[in-house]
Design a protein around this motif. Structure first.
Motif, PDB file in Angstrom:
ATOM      1  N   LEU A  36       0.968  -0.791  -0.154  1.00 62.31           N
ATOM      2  CA  LEU A  36      -0.085   0.322  -0.034  1.00 62.31           C
ATOM      3  C   LEU A  36       0.857   1.307   0.045  1.00 62.31           C
ATOM      4  N   ARG A  37       2.171   1.004   0.562  1.00 62.05           N
ATOM      5  CA  ARG A  37       3.143   2.682   0.861  1.00 62.05           C
ATOM      6  C   ARG A  37       3.162   2.361  -0.412  1.00 62.05           C
ATOM      7  N   ALA A  38       4.176   1.261  -1.171  1.00 60.05           N
ATOM      8  CA  ALA A  38       4.491   1.701  -2.600  1.00 60.05           C
ATOM      9  C   ALA A  38       3.444   2.126  -3.646  1.00 60.05           C
ATOM     10  N   LEU A  39       2.066   1.511  -3.447  1.00 58.36           N
ATOM     11  CA  LEU A  39       1.281   2.103  -4.048  1.00 58.36           C
ATOM     12  C   LEU A  39       0.992   3.323  -4.062  1.00 58.36           C
ATOM     13  N   ARG A  41       2.955   6.073  -2.868  1.00 55.91           N
ATOM     14  CA  ARG A  41       3.815   7.124  -2.851  1.00 55.91           C
ATOM     15  C   ARG A  41       4.180   6.968  -5.276  1.00 55.91           C
ATOM     16  N   ALA A  42       3.595   5.787  -5.269  1.00 54.43           N
ATOM     17  CA  ALA A  42       3.566   5.655  -6.977  1.00 54.43           C
ATOM     18  C   ALA A  42       2.466   6.907  -7.106  1.00 54.43           C
ATOM     19  N   GLU A  43       1.448   6.731  -6.710  1.00 52.98           N
ATOM     20  CA  GLU A  43       0.464   8.507  -7.276  1.00 52.98           C
ATOM     21  C   GLU A  43       0.973   9.348  -6.704  1.00 52.98           C
ATOM     22  N   GLY A  44       2.126   9.464  -6.221  1.00 57.46           N
ATOM     23  CA  GLY A  44       2.191  10.833  -5.399  1.00 57.46           C
ATOM     24  C   GLY A  44       2.556  11.429  -4.651  1.00 57.46           C
ATOM     25  N   ALA A  45       1.200  10.222  -3.423  1.00 58.23           N
ATOM     26  CA  ALA A  45       1.343  10.686  -1.552  1.00 58.23           C
ATOM     27  C   ALA A  45       2.653  10.562  -1.159  1.00 58.23           C
ATOM     28  N   GLU A  46       2.230  11.373   0.202  1.00 59.85           N
ATOM     29  CA  GLU A  46       3.412  11.143   0.999  1.00 59.85           C
ATOM     30  C   GLU A  46       2.492   9.701   2.160  1.00 59.85           C
ATOM     31  N   THR A  47       3.387   9.172   2.392  1.00 60.11           N
ATOM     32  CA  THR A  47       3.588   7.882   3.536  1.00 60.11           C
ATOM     33  C   THR A  47       3.255   8.053   4.852  1.00 60.11           C
ATOM     34  N   VAL A  48       2.131   7.452   6.059  1.00 62.25           N
ATOM     35  CA  VAL A  48       2.750   7.051   7.262  1.00 62.25           C
ATOM     36  C   VAL A  48       2.876   5.906   7.263  1.00 62.25           C
ATOM     37  N   ASP A  49       3.392   4.818   7.861  1.00 64.30           N
ATOM     38  CA  ASP A  49       3.937   3.993   8.576  1.00 64.30           C
ATOM     39  C   ASP A  49       2.606   4.144  10.148  1.00 64.30           C
ATOM     40  N   LEU A  50       1.444   3.829  10.423  1.00 63.92           N
ATOM     41  CA  LEU A  50       0.953   3.706  11.879  1.00 63.92           C
ATOM     42  C   LEU A  50       1.182   2.205  12.375  1.00 63.92           C
ATOM     43  N   GLY A  51       1.872   1.366  11.789  1.00 63.53           N
ATOM     44  CA  GLY A  51       1.863   0.018  12.391  1.00 63.53           C
ATOM     45  C   GLY A  51       1.524  -0.883  12.585  1.00 63.53           C
ATOM     46  N   ILE A  52       1.008  -1.697  12.898  1.00 62.05           N
ATOM     47  CA  ILE A  52      -0.088  -3.250  13.479  1.00 62.05           C
ATOM     48  C   ILE A  52      -0.437  -2.835  14.809  1.00 62.05           C
ATOM     49  N   ALA A  53      -1.879  -2.325  14.686  1.00 60.87           N
ATOM     50  CA  ALA A  53      -2.627  -2.506  15.847  1.00 60.87           C
ATOM     51  C   ALA A  53      -2.637  -4.219  16.793  1.00 60.87           C
ATOM     52  N   ALA A  54      -3.220  -4.260  17.528  1.00 64.90           N
ATOM     53  CA  ALA A  54      -3.714  -5.371  18.411  1.00 64.90           C
ATOM     54  C   ALA A  54      -5.007  -5.400  18.120  1.00 64.90           C
ATOM     55  N   ASP A  55      -5.364  -6.556  18.282  1.00 65.38           N
ATOM     56  CA  ASP A  55      -7.496  -6.471  18.188  1.00 65.38           C
ATOM     57  C   ASP A  55      -7.529  -6.383  19.175  1.00 65.38           C
ATOM     58  N   SER A  56      -7.711  -5.077  19.825  1.00 64.44           N
ATOM     59  CA  SER A  56      -8.730  -4.467  20.637  1.00 64.44           C
ATOM     60  C   SER A  56      -9.294  -3.137  19.917  1.00 64.44           C
TER      61      SER A  56
END
Length: 169
Positions: A36-39, A41-56
């Motif tokens: 998703l980050r690669a897609l 960025r390829a479309e000209g967006a800046e990305t922020v990785d928020l990581g993985i949220a636990a199931d809560s």
């Protein structure tokens, strides 16, 4: 001229393990965020990785709050959008004041997808399955990013050949 759209990506699920880490029973390697980050960025967006949220609900709502704090124009969630006991994204989004425009679509892969809005921030909830997630992102996220890009954005620059790198001219 507008700034590049900022896309925040939040994965959900106790079953997700970062690449290179040992897998336990019922766990899978996390891959959606990279695609998703690669897609985006390829479309000209800046990305922020928020990581993985636990199931809560608490972990998921914390991720939504971090997206707002980061100034995200678009929040993408992956996983947790279906109807199982650990599918908490819809509940968390609603608890954070996100208005859900639609949840579930008549498409395979991709049925448990959702879209909503919180103020100016758009939210797209993608399925957790990597193929479903990417297909839905290609069909729904890409057009949203393209509409949000600055005018005259060079993301369709030519790669030295006669054909452009994207479909928008």
């Amino acid at each position: 001229m507008r700034r590049k759209p900022k896309v925040a990506i939040l994965a959900t699920g106790d079953e997700l393990v970062m690449p290179g880490e040992p897998l336990g029973p019922g766990q899978i390697v996390y891959s959606n965020g990279y695609a998703l980050r690669a897609l985006a960025r390829a479309e000209g967006a800046e990305t922020v990785d928020l990581g993985i949220a636990a199931d809560s609900v608490d972990a998921t709502t914390d991720g939504i709050r971090r997206a707002r704090k980061a100034g995200a124009d678009i929040l993408i969630t992956t996983g947790g959008a279906s109807v199982g006991d650990h599918d908490l994204v819809k509940r968390s989004l609603e608890a954070e004041g996100v208005t859900i425009a639609f949840w579930r679509i008549a498409m395979r892969p991709g049925k448990p997808m959702m879209h909503g809005r919180s103020g100016a921030m758009r939210v797209i909830g993608l399925p957790g399955n990597p193929v479903s997630s990417y297909v839905c992102a290609f069909l729904f996220l890409v057009p949203l990013i393209r509409r949000s890009r600055p005018r005259g954005h060079p993301s369709c620059a030519r790669d030295g050949a006669a054909r452009p790198r994207c479909g928008r001219q």
